[in-house]
Design an enzyme around this catalytic site. Sequence first.
Site, mmCIF file in Angstrom:
data_model
loop_
_atom_site.group_PDB
_atom_site.id
_atom_site.type_symbol
_atom_site.label_atom_id
_atom_site.label_comp_id
_atom_site.label_asym_id
_atom_site.label_seq_id
_atom_site.Cartn_x
_atom_site.Cartn_y
_atom_site.Cartn_z
ATOM 1 N N GLY A 234 -3.947 2.635 9.749
ATOM 2 C CA GLY A 234 -3.933 1.573 8.546
ATOM 3 C C GLY A 234 -4.488 0.110 7.899
ATOM 4 O O GLY A 234 -5.084 -0.467 6.836
ATOM 5 N N ASN B 32 5.225 -3.324 4.848
ATOM 6 C CA ASN B 32 3.839 -2.647 3.797
ATOM 7 C C ASN B 32 5.425 -1.126 3.551
ATOM 8 O O ASN B 32 5.800 -0.726 4.197
ATOM 9 C CB ASN B 32 2.927 -2.250 4.293
ATOM 10 N N ARG B 33 4.818 -1.050 2.292
ATOM 11 C CA ARG B 33 4.845 0.029 1.337
ATOM 12 C C ARG B 33 3.935 0.063 0.797
ATOM 13 O O ARG B 33 3.734 0.821 -0.249
ATOM 14 C CB ARG B 33 5.763 -0.264 0.425
ATOM 15 N N PHE C 40 -0.009 5.200 1.240
ATOM 16 C CA PHE C 40 -1.088 5.841 1.546
ATOM 17 C C PHE C 40 -2.315 5.975 -0.001
ATOM 18 O O PHE C 40 -2.499 6.755 -0.058
ATOM 19 C CB PHE C 40 -0.836 7.750 1.192
ATOM 20 N N ASN D 116 -6.974 9.779 11.176
ATOM 21 C CA ASN D 116 -5.509 9.966 10.777
ATOM 22 C C ASN D 116 -4.663 10.162 8.980
ATOM 23 O O ASN D 116 -5.645 10.110 8.566
ATOM 24 C CB ASN D 116 -4.408 8.673 11.386
ATOM 25 N N SER E 298 5.186 8.205 8.302
ATOM 26 C CA SER E 298 4.962 7.052 7.194
ATOM 27 C C SER E 298 6.016 7.063 6.326
ATOM 28 O O SER E 298 6.028 8.022 5.840
ATOM 29 C CB SER E 298 4.042 6.901 6.774
ATOM 30 N N ASN F 120 6.770 5.229 3.837
ATOM 31 C CA ASN F 120 6.594 5.226 1.792
ATOM 32 C C ASN F 120 5.949 6.045 1.365
ATOM 33 O O ASN F 120 5.320 6.266 0.070
ATOM 34 C CB ASN F 120 5.427 3.839 1.952
ATOM 35 N N THR F 121 5.944 7.604 1.678
ATOM 36 C CA THR F 121 5.862 8.652 0.863
ATOM 37 C C THR F 121 7.325 9.315 0.998
ATOM 38 O O THR F 121 7.399 10.023 2.257
ATOM 39 C CB THR F 121 4.889 9.466 1.329
ATOM 40 N N LYS G 171 1.776 11.816 15.118
ATOM 41 C CA LYS G 171 2.500 10.074 15.406
ATOM 42 C C LYS G 171 3.650 10.410 14.221
ATOM 43 O O LYS G 171 4.310 10.999 13.265
ATOM 44 C CB LYS G 171 1.418 9.731 14.084
ATOM 45 N N ASN H 299 5.280 4.900 14.261
ATOM 46 C CA ASN H 299 4.797 4.655 13.012
ATOM 47 C C ASN H 299 5.522 3.185 12.723
ATOM 48 O O ASN H 299 6.989 2.318 13.694
ATOM 49 C CB ASN H 299 4.953 5.128 12.306
ATOM 50 N N GLY I 56 4.793 -3.700 17.934
ATOM 51 C CA GLY I 56 4.729 -5.301 18.645
ATOM 52 C C GLY I 56 4.425 -5.787 19.684
ATOM 53 O O GLY I 56 4.730 -6.083 20.778
ATOM 54 N N TYR J 152 -1.952 -3.140 15.694
ATOM 55 C CA TYR J 152 -2.212 -2.898 14.190
ATOM 56 C C TYR J 152 -2.085 -5.418 13.730
ATOM 57 O O TYR J 152 -2.335 -6.529 13.477
ATOM 58 C CB TYR J 152 -1.745 -2.282 13.132
#
Length: 345
Positions: free
Chosen positions: A60, A108-109, A112, A137, A171, A173-174, A207, A236, A286, A307
Amino acid sequence: MSLYPIIRPLAFALDAETAHRATIAALKLAPKRRPPDFPDSLRSTVAGLDFPSPVGLAAGFDKNAEVPEHMLGLGFGFVEVGTVTPEPQAGNPKPRMFRLVEDKAVINRLGFNNQGQAEAWLRLRECRHLAGIIGVNIGANKDSADRIADYAAGVQAMSPLARYVTINISSPNTPGLRQLQDEGALKALLSAVSEAREPGGPPVFLKVAPDLGEGEPDQIVRAAIQHGVDAIIVANTTVSRPALKSRHRDEAGGLSGAPLKPLALKALRDFRAASGGKIPLIGVGGIATAEEAWERMRAGASLVQLYTAMVYEGPGIARRIALGLAARLKREGIASISEIVGADA
Ligand SMILES: Cc1cc2nc3c(=O)[nH]c(=O)nc-3n(C[C@H](O)[C@H](O)[C@H](O)COP(=O)(O)O)c2cc1C
């Protein structure tokens, strides 16, 4: 000396996505550095790959494979680029990435947003000669008529240049993507992926989300082992909302960083209990200190990734954590990092 205390206020004056773009642009201008020499005690072999340090960069950050070697040079033991989808796609409308400073978190949204696998392929071809583990990925396009076919195509397209390939079905966000974690869909996906793999190709990782129901880790582990998945990345971002302080706390999307830690650790423990150590696990979510990396590895992670902590602490964080792990190994008289994996399980 780290420059990050000077750079951070400048970056934080920009909105999160602009700061991210500026960071990638600045990294691209900087010369690539040879990865640091890590202490031998940090070396380990996972899924047939030799990792110089167990602390990697999570997917990401470098979605389009623009700076993987720079990140290896900054002290990540391995770097996962992507998520890349077969076709380029724009992602969700902006704003779509938020820093929750008081919580040391990000929501985050993005959805992809990426330049597609062909672009990533061209860039990865250029870094082939350099040492270091760069994983890719992969995901499915939002408007794809056949998402499973997208993953099979991704495995075929990226395998020649990836040291490992991660199947990202977690994810948030899809829309509908995480349903591929359901038992029937997962089996269909993993058998398509296993057919798409060439003999001698790179290992394949899966993942998963931290928001799974009771019994799901068992089903996922069973399907993964049955279909020859080489490792599971846990986890994730979360769609749940632990108590948060920042003004962006109600934004939709996946939450990462410090508030994700207890959930990601619990998910890792669930996967370790389900697998009994039969498949390597990679802990993410985290992690910001050597103590947290240590705890995650003792809970069953052979490797860790991060990240969000890098957003708050700067890119030197990977090396600091790695050296912190090495110092603790020395203090406790342990010869190799692999000896602590699963010690608390
Ligand atoms: C801005 C942002 C974008 C992300 N994009 C991806 C992605 O494209 N693919 C993916 O598998 N994970 C993605 N992630 C999730 C991270 O790889 C990681 O699993 C998660 O952030 C938890 O780790 P952390 O708390 O150290 O950030 C993204 C995370 C953030 C913060």
